[in-house]
Design a protein around this motif. Structure first.
Motif, mmCIF file in Angstrom:
data_model
loop_
_atom_site.group_PDB
_atom_site.id
_atom_site.type_symbol
_atom_site.label_atom_id
_atom_site.label_comp_id
_atom_site.label_asym_id
_atom_site.label_seq_id
_atom_site.Cartn_x
_atom_site.Cartn_y
_atom_site.Cartn_z
ATOM 1 N N ALA A 94 0.734 -1.005 0.347
ATOM 2 C CA ALA A 94 -0.332 -0.034 -0.195
ATOM 3 C C ALA A 94 0.900 1.405 -0.226
ATOM 4 O O ALA A 94 0.689 1.996 -1.009
ATOM 5 C CB ALA A 94 -0.741 0.064 1.341
ATOM 6 N N ILE A 95 1.663 1.361 0.465
ATOM 7 C CA ILE A 95 2.493 2.847 0.824
ATOM 8 C C ILE A 95 3.480 2.324 -0.382
ATOM 9 O O ILE A 95 3.569 4.012 -0.716
ATOM 10 C CB ILE A 95 3.476 2.581 2.000
ATOM 11 C CG1 ILE A 95 4.392 1.426 2.482
ATOM 12 C CG2 ILE A 95 2.893 2.181 3.109
ATOM 13 C CD1 ILE A 95 5.716 1.502 3.540
ATOM 14 N N ALA A 96 4.278 1.283 -0.873
ATOM 15 C CA ALA A 96 4.590 1.339 -2.180
ATOM 16 C C ALA A 96 3.911 2.311 -3.325
ATOM 17 O O ALA A 96 4.753 3.465 -4.109
ATOM 18 C CB ALA A 96 5.261 0.023 -2.032
ATOM 19 N N ALA A 97 2.226 1.655 -3.420
ATOM 20 C CA ALA A 97 1.966 2.064 -4.168
ATOM 21 C C ALA A 97 1.693 3.352 -3.776
ATOM 22 O O ALA A 97 1.417 4.366 -5.251
ATOM 23 C CB ALA A 97 0.243 1.343 -4.358
ATOM 24 N N GLY A 98 0.988 3.936 -2.666
ATOM 25 C CA GLY A 98 1.143 5.360 -2.697
ATOM 26 C C GLY A 98 1.951 5.992 -3.009
ATOM 27 O O GLY A 98 1.550 7.587 -2.929
ATOM 28 N N SER A 99 3.136 5.926 -2.707
ATOM 29 C CA SER A 99 4.238 6.336 -2.816
ATOM 30 C C SER A 99 4.446 6.929 -3.739
ATOM 31 O O SER A 99 5.505 7.648 -4.685
ATOM 32 C CB SER A 99 5.729 5.739 -2.628
ATOM 33 O OG SER A 99 5.810 4.865 -3.465
ATOM 34 N N LEU A 100 3.669 6.050 -5.100
ATOM 35 C CA LEU A 100 4.232 6.448 -7.004
ATOM 36 C C LEU A 100 3.538 7.648 -7.126
ATOM 37 O O LEU A 100 4.140 8.897 -7.780
ATOM 38 C CB LEU A 100 3.642 4.962 -7.822
ATOM 39 C CG LEU A 100 3.758 4.067 -7.810
ATOM 40 C CD1 LEU A 100 3.336 2.907 -8.400
ATOM 41 C CD2 LEU A 100 5.602 4.080 -7.418
#
Length: 364
Positions: free
Chosen positions: A306-312
Motif C-alpha cells: 500500500a505505501i509503495a503504491a501510494g508513493s508513486l
C-alpha cells in the motif's frame, strides 16, 4: 506555568477579537504593525534564511522579529546575534527551558504590536504571507488565521519526506498539509493572531510541549473565536534531515495527540487512529507469521504494498533517489506516530489536564 501578561493599549479593541462579523478594511487605513515571534533551538541551518523571508515581506506596515533563544548546542545564538546587529527590527529574548510554548510566551511578552505572527526557525514565509494574513483577519473577523505547511526538501531524503508529508497516504486529509478550501477550522499551522486574543487567553499552556497550537485554538474557539484556514497562506517547511530525526518527530506527534484525546475526548477521529491500528496489525502479522502461519505475513506485506503504491503519485516529478525513499519516509511516519500514540503515558495526560485553563470570553 507561564502566562502572557501585557497591558492593553486603548487602540486594541476587545470585541472584534472573537466576533464572526465580516469586516472590510478601509482603503485609507494604514496596515497595522506586526510582531513575528520565533522560538528556536538548534536552528543554525535555517535561521538566517527564515528571518530573511520575514524581513523581505511585501508588507507596508511596521515589522519586528522577536527570537526566543533556547539552549542550543550549535551556532544558533551566534547567528541570532548577527541578525540583531544587522537589522534593528530583530531582537532576542531568552528561553532557558528550550520548550516551544515557553519560548512563544516569552516572545509574545517581549513583542509590541497588535498582530502576532508565529514562525518556526525552519519555516520560510511566502512573500505576501503577512499582508494576506492581515487582510484575512480583517475580512473574516477571525481571531487566528493560518494556511498550508508546505514541506520542501533540499536533498533526496528531504524531498522524499516532503512528498510523504504532503500526500494523503502520508497525512490523511489534513488541510494544512494537503490543501483545501478556505473556511472555519479546528486548528491551523502556526497562526497569525490578534494580540488581544492571546492576552485574553493568557498565551500558550506551557504544559503542552507539543500540540500547544491545538490547545490554544481550542480555548479560542470555546470562547467564541473563529479560527480560519486559507490556502492563500503558505509556509515552506524544511523536513527533518534523517530517519532518526523524523521518527522522533512523529513519535512525539503521536504521543501528544493521545494526550489531546484524553484532554478533550471529542477530538479523536479515524485519521488519528489509523497509525496505531496499522502498527498493531503489522506487528501482529509479523509475530503470527513467525510463530503460527506464513499466511499472517499477508498483513505486513499488504501494508508495504500500500505505501509503495501510494508513493508513486507522491513522488511524481522527483529524482529516482528521492522516489525510492518515499516508502521509508511513509513507514517511519506511520509506525513512529502509532508507537507514540500507543505508549503515551496516562500520567502525562493527567499533568496536562491538571493545568487546564478555562476559555476566557472577550468582554464587551
Amino acid at each position: 506555568m507561564g502566562r502572557v501578561c501585557a497591558e492593553r493599549s486603548p487602540d486594541r479593541g476587545n470585541v472584534s477579537a472573537v466576533t464572526r462579523e465580516n469586516r472590510r478594511p478601509s482603503a485609507d487605513a494604514a496596515p497595522p504593525p506586526v510582531s513575528v515571534i520565533m522560538p528556536v533551538l538548534d536552528e543554525e541551518r535555517h535561521l538566517r534564511s527564515s528571518v530573511r523571508h520575514i524581513l523581505e515581506q511585501r508588507y507596508d506596515g511596521e515589522l519586528e522579529v522577536v527570537i526566543a533563544l533556547g539552549p542550543s548546542t550549535d551556532r544558533t545564538d551566534e547567528i541570532a546575534a548577527e541578525l540583531v546587529a544587522e537589522d534593528p527590527r530583530v531582537r532576542t529574548v531568552p528561553n532557558p527551558t528550550g520548550r516551544t510554548p515557553a519560548g512563544l510566551n516569552a516572545a509574545i511578552g517581549a513583542s509590541r504590536h497588535p498582530v502576532v505572527v508565529r514562525v518556526d526557525g525552519h519555516g520560510m514565509l511566502s512573500a505576501d504571507y503577512i499582508a494576506t494574513a492581515v487582510r484575512l483577519l480583517e475580512e473574516t473577523g477571525a481571531a487566528n488565521v493560518g494556511g498550508i505547511m508546505h514541506a520542501e526538501g533540499e536533498n533526496a531524503w528531504e524531498h522524499a519526506v516532503a512528498a510523504a508529508m504532503t500526500s494523503r497516504v502520508g497525512v490523511g486529509n489534513a488541510a494544512f498539509h494537503t490543501g483545501g478550501a478556505a473556511g472555519e477550522a479546528e486548528t491551523v499551522y502556526l497562526g497569525v493572531f490578534r494580540r488581544e486574543v492571546l492576552e485574553q487567553q493568557g498565551g500558550y499552556n506551557e504544559e503542552f510541549i507539543r500540540a500547544q497550537d491545538w490547545e490554544l485554538n481550542f480555548r479560542i474557539r470555546s470562547a467564541g473565536g473563529l479560527i480560519w484556514f486559507s490556502p492563500e497562506l503558505r509556509v515552506s517547511y524544511r523536513p527533518r534531515p534523517s530517519v532518526r530525526a523524523l521518527a522522533k518527530q512523529y513519535r512525539n506527534y503521536g504521543r501528544w495527540r493521545h494526550v489531546v484525546a484524553r484532554y478533550h475526548a471529542g477530538s479523536i477521529n479515524l485519521r488519528y487512529l489509523a497509525p496505531p491500528v496499522a502498527l498493531c496489525a503489522v506487528a501482529a502479522g509479523l509475530v503470527a507469521g513467525a510463530a503460527l502461519t506464513p499466511w499472517a505475513l499477508v498483513v505486513p506485506g499488504g501494508y508495504l504494498a500500500a505505501i509503495a503504491a501510494g508513493s508513486l503519485p507522491a513522488g511524481r516529478g522527483l529524482p529516482l533517489a528521492a522516489r525510492a525513499q518515499i516508502p521509508v519516509a511513509l513507514a517511519t511516519m506511520h509506525m513512529s506516530w502509532g508507537w507514540g500514540f500507543l505508549t503515551s503515558p496516562k500520567k502525562l495526560a493527567r499533568k496536562v489536564i491538571a493545568s487546564r485553563r478555562e476559555p476566557v470570553p472577550a468582554t464587551r
